[in-house]
Enzyme design. Structure first.
Site: not given
Length: 585
Positions: A32, A53, A444
């Site tokens: 890249r 994994c 929250y």
């Protein structure tokens, strides 16, 4: 194949030894950044880019297609990134003076020149001193061929006698636990053997019994503090069932044995090339992944890194650091600005059936070995608001320096562990303190967390401890507390009846103020060691006692932590998170 002597009209040649995480990250990044470089990847196996994994999950059948693990092939990499990827190509030597590598294939051996060389050889499995490791029943689980061989054997067992197969897994680390879960999922009866005295040795011993309970609840036989000595056929056919003999004399029958007891850096090529290695045998690199040779870089499981908390130097075989190292090395090789390697935290996570266990930073055991002073905080909040249905308890343990800096954290629970450990890993990287954790503003709403999140709660409790507002005692202090202090259990009578220390005085925390004289008489001048179920109500009682002139201290983590750390206690009272406990710290 590109001839060894051909540099071609392209730009400089970058040769990368080894694919998968570090090597392929470097190759892709280099392309890249430099469209004109000739980038050659030499991989000794047939698979240059695969999701190692994911191997246990394909074994279990959760990842249904094996080929989903194959992220790229030489053809796909050539098409997308113009990379010259050569599988089945083993590098046997590096000539640093000539800047060439010797490559051996099934057909030929040749030399390939480089302008920049990247070593990404990874790690090799530790081969423990167990007789019989070469038997067909014995397997590892690190590569695609490992998976293919193990899955074929498990498939045969399942077809021949569904639910009757037996497996022994040697090593209760991250991969070993994933292998256990996969084999149980496939219907095998599994025994797990671990030389350490608890499963998942990177986890502090006080949390490990939670995982042990989960394993035994799923029928896994645990053999801790022992090693496997030998594997031997039980019949005339070497390809048949085997018997695994342990160091305590136990003999376990098995149709398949999986051995994963750790890895070591695959640094032989670097050693033979005269590159500088560390004391653990890993390749020594600078902050830009450059080795002791200015034209050679190294990344991944074979390189030496520095631990962010302890300063210890050695290999840390994790995919995240390896990928970042590959990107950094590519930047350096093409002459771009780099982000120098930060010390490694060792953040890791594993699923054990319905539980999640995760770690970041330094454990208590690591800090103690390193001689680093620390205070330990334990909490057991819900993973979201207690009044919202489905709250699961999260068991969190964190260590703080005397100046308040976070040093490490660990968590076990059925939900919300990954979120908290990721936040705490970020806090560690940023050098945050207890005060900073207390002030974090986290997302929250009742289905997702609490107004005082578990991470905030760690900060609150640590502030209280470090400021002297909350003197503590710890599960390790139990014997001394029982011998030299009054143990005051401030749980309800019903909780007390479900399990308690026989010498403890039970006064529910709401009655402590009116029964101070009773406490004074029972203490008879001794300190008072207070506990409740999770450490919150006993905190309130401790503050009342201190205000009344008592030498009082609170059990960190309460009965939950005590019973986990001291499995010799006969009973463990389990309660669900209480919404009232979210507002009391």
């Amino acid at each position: 194949m590109v001839p060894a002597s051909a540099q071609g009209a392209a730009g400089r040649r970058i040769v990368i030894v080894g694919g998968v995480a570090g090597g392929m990250s470097a190759a892709a990044r280099a392309r890249r950044l430099d469209e004109h470089a000739q980038i050659v990847v030499l991989e000794q196996s047939a698979y240059v880019s695969f999701a190692n994994c994911g191997l246990p999950y394909q074994l279990a059948g959760e990842i249904t297609r094996r080929d989903d693990l194959l992220l790229h092939t030489p053809d796909s990499l050539a098409a997308a990134l113009a990379l010259d990827v050569r599988t089945g190509s083993r590098v046997t030597a590096v000539d640093r003076a000539a800047r060439t590598v010797t490559v051996r294939t099934a057909e030929q051996e040749y030399q390939l020149a480089y302008d920049a060389l990247l070593l990404a050889p990874g790690a090799v499995a530790v081969r423990p001193p167990i007789e019989g490791l070469d038997l067909p029943a014995v397997h590892a689980l690190r590569t695609i061929p490992d998976l293919d061989a193990l899955r074929a054997r498990v498939d045969r067992l399942a077809a021949a006698a569904p639910g009757a197969g037996r497996a022994v897994v040697v090593g209760a680390g991250f991969i070993g636990l994933e292998a256990v879960e996969a084999l149980v999922t496939r219907g095998l009866q599994v025994d797990l053997v671990e030389l350490a005295d608890h499963v998942l040795p990177p986890l502090d011993a006080e949390l490990a019994p939670l995982l042990a309970d989960e394993l035994t609840a799923h029928g896994v036989g645990l053999h801790l503090g022992v090693s496997a000595r030998s594997v031997a056929p039980t019949g005339p056919d070497d390809d048949g069932p085997v018997a695994v003999t342990l160091s305590d004399g136990t003999v376990l029958d098995a149709d398949v044995v999986v051995v994963n007891v750790g890895v070591r850096p695959a640094s032989d090529l670097a050693r033979e090339a005269g590159l500088e290695l560390g004391t653990a045998g890993a390749i020594r690199v600078d902050a830009d992944q450059r080795t002791s040779d200015p034209h050679i870089w190294a990344v991944g499981d074979a390189v030496e890194v520095t631990h962010a908390v302890t300063g210890a130097v050695g290999p840390v075989p994790l995919a995240g650091p390896a990928n970042r190292q590959g990107r950094r090395a590519a930047d350096a090789m093409v002459g771009r600005r780099t982000t120098p390697q930060a010390p490694v935290l060792g953040t890791a996570i594993v699923r054990v059936f319905g539980l999640t266990a995760a770690v970041t930073g330094a454990s208590q055991a690591t800090l103690t070995r390193a001689g680093i002073a620390h205070e330990v905080v334990r909490i057991h909040p819900g993973h979201h608001a207690g009044y919202y249905p489905g709250a699961e308890q999260v068991h969190l343990v964190a260590s703080f320096a005397p100046d308040g800096r976070l040093l490490g954290a660990q968590g076990v629970g059925r939900a919300g562990v990954d979120k908290r450990i990721d936040v705490l890993a970020t806090a560690l990287r940023a050098g945050m303190s207890a005060d900073d954790l207390a002030e974090l503003e986290l997302a929250y709403a009742p289905p997702f967390g609490s107004a005082k999140d578990a991470v905030n709660m760690l900060g609150f409790v640590a502030q209280n401890v470090l400021d002297g507002v909350l003197p503590q005692w710890h599960p390790a202090d139990l014997d001394a507390a029982r011998a030299d202090t009054l143990v005051l259990d401030v749980r309800s009578a019903a909780e007390y009846d479900r399990g308690h220390l026989p010498e403890a005085l039970n006064i529910p925390h709401t009655q402590v103020r009116e029964r101070l004289e009773e406490v004074r008489e029972a203490a008879a001048g001794r300190p008072v060691s207070v506990h409740c179920q999770s450490g919150v109500r006993s905190y309130l009682a401790t503050r009342v006692l201190i205000a009344a002139g008592f030498d009082a201290r609170n059990l960190s983590g309460g009965w939950l932590s005590l019973a986990s750390a001291r499995p010799d206690l006969s009973t463990l009272a389990r309660t669900t998170p209480r919404s009232q406990e979210e507002v009391l710290v």
